[in-house]
Write a protein that holds these residues in place. Structure first.
Motif, PDB file in Angstrom:
ATOM      1  N   ARG A 232      43.176 -15.124-100.184  1.00  0.00           N
ATOM      2  CA  ARG A 232      42.203 -14.290 -99.484  1.00  0.00           C
ATOM      3  C   ARG A 232      42.124 -12.911-100.125  1.00  0.00           C
TER       4      ARG A 232
ATOM      5  N   TYR B 186      35.807 -14.955 -94.863  1.00  0.00           N
ATOM      6  CA  TYR B 186      35.628 -13.507 -94.983  1.00  0.00           C
ATOM      7  C   TYR B 186      34.204 -13.099 -94.611  1.00  0.00           C
TER       8      TYR B 186
ATOM      9  N   GLU C 128      33.710 -12.972 -90.899  1.00  0.00           N
ATOM     10  CA  GLU C 128      34.253 -11.727 -90.343  1.00  0.00           C
ATOM     11  C   GLU C 128      33.281 -10.565 -90.510  1.00  0.00           C
ATOM     12  N   LEU C 129      32.830 -10.413 -91.739  1.00  0.00           N
ATOM     13  CA  LEU C 129      31.936  -9.302 -92.041  1.00  0.00           C
ATOM     14  C   LEU C 129      30.636  -9.420 -91.263  1.00  0.00           C
TER      15      LEU C 129
ATOM     16  N   GLN D 238      30.808  -7.950 -87.817  1.00  0.00           N
ATOM     17  CA  GLN D 238      30.679  -6.489 -87.856  1.00  0.00           C
ATOM     18  C   GLN D 238      29.238  -6.079 -88.122  1.00  0.00           C
TER      19      GLN D 238
END
Lengths: 186, 186
Positions: free
Chosen positions: A96, A136, A139-140, A143
């Motif tokens: 990661r 990833y 996740e972004l 946001q």
DNA sequence: GTGCACATGTAATGTGTTACATGATTAT
DNA sequence: ATAATCATGTAACACATTACATGTGCAC
């Protein structure tokens, strides 16, 4: 045992393809898609000497006994230890951390796979890459959606969106590349 | 007058949004999409002191006469000179060099435009970005097609393709972002 | 014979990384 | 009490950048 920089691996990979001089390597960095790496003599030549000191590359003219003129063309070639180090690096698991912070090194490893590791390793690499990258991006994106709902046209949000869309482009590239490689394996 | 690093501009931009401490800035780098920038104290605190020495940021507690305890929280704020430097950097023309080699700095400048320069500047920025990027992608694509015709499944060629597709994703992002910004201007 | 591309190198400088150190404050 | 987090800092080290230095071989 010290760490090896991405530049050093980039050089190893090029020397694996073909024994050549520092100047040749600089030309490659200056004129091809590998522009990203510096072609300055202050980075290339010291890096070559570090690799030489580790026994990963060797000067072909070394055999001759007479004192070497430093102004003469020196052709470097990978040693067996160098090839081993390169192959080990290429085959490292996809983390990661690398996906998030060291993108360039990942792509370089993939680019150097051909001729050094079996195609199945490349497929495995892509599968791991897809998994880590997708996680990833998810996740972004969480946001991002929050920011977008508040400031739909803020340039910061737009820049963020650009990053996410680039990652999604990579994801779909990886899927398609893996499918094509898998076909050629079977 | 020495050069200013991208990290220093990143800090300036964050301080423009809100006066805060070095620790706050580190948290931002550690937890948001700005992960790319190091959150290590060895990079942040020296950078803040460089900015302070140049008069671009100032410690709010500076007014008090008693000798400052270095272990106390220090809140930094942009000075007028700092704001001027930030705005000047944001407004710099988009060069081919930046598009090819300093992508991250470009996106950071764009991200910081909101609230600092008029929207028309952002539109102009995107137009220049599109032009330079498109020209560069066209160059790369020529090289790429040649390679692809020879080694269709070489991992090096596939990696190259990934890079090109990422740039194309950026291009279409820029076009769509510009259209949306242009609408909001008129 | 002058200039340019070839070819390798060094030195000064600055910056980021890593690891360490210090102490305050808050939570358990 | 004690652990974790807050908060700032220093020191050693390695690397990249820039600029400079040196000399060869070829073309015009």
């Amino acid at each position: 045992m010290q760490t090896t920089t991405t530049l050093e691996y980039a050089l190893l990979g090029l020397l694996r393809q073909k024994a050549q001089s520092g100047y040749d390597l600089r030309k490659t960095f200056a004129t091809t898609a590998m522009r990203h790496y510096s072609d300055s003599p202050g980075s290339i030549y010291p890096a070559l000497r570090r690799l030489e000191a580790r026994g990963w590359i060797a000067d072909r003219g070394e055999a001759s006994t007479e004192p070497r003129d430093p102004r003469k063309r020196r052709i470097f070639a990978l040693t067996e230890a160098g090839l081993k180090a390169l192959v080990a690096w290429i085959g490292e698991p996809v983390t990661r951390d690398e996906v998030v912070l060291r993108e360039a090194a990942l792509m370089l490893r993939f680019a150097y796979m051909d001729g050094n590791v079996p195609r199945s390793v490349a497929c495995r690499f892509l599968a791991d890459f897809e998994r880590e990258k997708a996680a990833y991006v998810a996740e972004l994106r969480a946001q991002f959606e929050e920011m977008r709902s508040k400031f739909p046209l803020h340039t910061g949000v737009l820049a963020f969106q650009s990053g996410i869309e680039q990652m999604e482009a990579q994801l779909s590239w990886a899927r398609s590349a893996r499918a094509r490689l898998a076909e050629s394996v079977s």
